[in-house]
Motif scaffolding. Sequence first.
Motif, PDB file in Angstrom:
ATOM      1  N   UNK A  84      -2.478  47.647  -4.674  1.00 18.92           N
ATOM      2  CA  UNK A  84      -3.329  48.507  -3.850  1.00 18.92           C
ATOM      3  C   UNK A  84      -2.595  49.768  -3.412  1.00 18.92           C
ATOM      4  N   UNK A  85      -1.329  49.636  -3.055  1.00 22.85           N
ATOM      5  CA  UNK A  85      -0.583  50.795  -2.557  1.00 22.85           C
ATOM      6  C   UNK A  85      -0.170  51.773  -3.658  1.00 22.85           C
ATOM      7  N   UNK A  86      -0.322  51.370  -4.924  1.00 24.64           N
ATOM      8  CA  UNK A  86       0.044  52.284  -6.007  1.00 24.64           C
ATOM      9  C   UNK A  86      -1.139  52.646  -6.914  1.00 24.64           C
ATOM     10  N   UNK A  87      -2.301  52.054  -6.667  1.00 21.95           N
ATOM     11  CA  UNK A  87      -3.491  52.366  -7.473  1.00 21.95           C
ATOM     12  C   UNK A  87      -3.978  53.776  -7.149  1.00 21.95           C
ATOM     13  N   UNK A  88      -4.515  54.469  -8.141  1.00 19.29           N
ATOM     14  CA  UNK A  88      -5.053  55.807  -7.878  1.00 19.29           C
ATOM     15  C   UNK A  88      -6.164  55.749  -6.819  1.00 19.29           C
ATOM     16  N   UNK A  89      -6.097  56.652  -5.873  1.00 16.29           N
ATOM     17  CA  UNK A  89      -7.096  56.715  -4.804  1.00 16.29           C
ATOM     18  C   UNK A  89      -8.418  57.220  -5.386  1.00 16.29           C
ATOM     19  N   UNK A  90      -9.516  56.502  -5.111  1.00 17.55           N
ATOM     20  CA  UNK A  90     -10.809  56.946  -5.651  1.00 17.55           C
ATOM     21  C   UNK A  90     -11.243  58.284  -5.061  1.00 17.55           C
ATOM     22  N   UNK A  91     -11.607  59.203  -5.945  1.00 18.02           N
ATOM     23  CA  UNK A  91     -12.183  60.471  -5.523  1.00 18.02           C
ATOM     24  C   UNK A  91     -13.674  60.511  -5.825  1.00 18.02           C
ATOM     25  N   UNK A  92     -14.165  59.444  -6.426  1.00 12.35           N
ATOM     26  CA  UNK A  92     -15.577  59.323  -6.765  1.00 12.35           C
ATOM     27  C   UNK A  92     -16.298  58.778  -5.528  1.00 12.35           C
ATOM     28  N   UNK A  93     -17.341  59.452  -5.045  1.00 11.66           N
ATOM     29  CA  UNK A  93     -18.060  58.971  -3.862  1.00 11.66           C
ATOM     30  C   UNK A  93     -18.581  57.544  -4.040  1.00 11.66           C
ATOM     31  N   UNK A  94     -18.358  56.731  -3.027  1.00 12.57           N
ATOM     32  CA  UNK A  94     -18.869  55.372  -3.010  1.00 12.57           C
ATOM     33  C   UNK A  94     -17.932  54.329  -3.597  1.00 12.57           C
ATOM     34  N   UNK A  95     -16.896  54.737  -4.291  1.00  7.59           N
ATOM     35  CA  UNK A  95     -15.962  53.775  -4.886  1.00  7.59           C
ATOM     36  C   UNK A  95     -14.857  53.472  -3.885  1.00  7.59           C
TER      37      UNK A  95
END
Length: 170
Positions: A84-95
């Motif tokens: 979780x701390x290294x996964x790409x942060x979602x920039x897609x709304x709602x994800x």
Amino acid sequence: MTAEQTYQLISSYPDFELRDYAGCVMARVNVSGPFEAAGNNAFRPLFRYISGTGQAMTAPVLLQPGQVPGTFDVSFVLPPGTRLDSAPVPEVPGVALLEVPQALQAASSYSGRWTQSSYETHATALEVAVRQAGFEPAGSPAFARYDPPYKPWFMRRNEVVLPVVHTNRA
């Protein structure tokens, strides 16, 4: 070939498999509408997230009723080893991303169409089989879709997956 969610087979029963699922990170979106449309409605934002971040496509796509009636949570499991701390942060709304701990789950496989009535029939049968085998449900069942929509319905791999705990009865 599409990577699948990691688990270890613990035991096989006549109507289900008992699996130990590794902890994972999921990308999840909540959508409203009928069960039959939820997976397709959620696919676009989830696909935009994984394709925009270079994440690999995985199976299954998981669908569960949301907290608000008439909504569904639809999730992709991110590749094994994703944290979780290294996964790409979602920039897609709602994800949203969420960390899911290791869990003992019963899984029942079937083929066929992605309908609410089929899911409910299989979920009810799984719950009965689980209880008869000496386990108790430890959460809500999820519908797992392994195949793309263009695969013929009679060849699709579907599952109902239910978190369980052993009741220690004879």
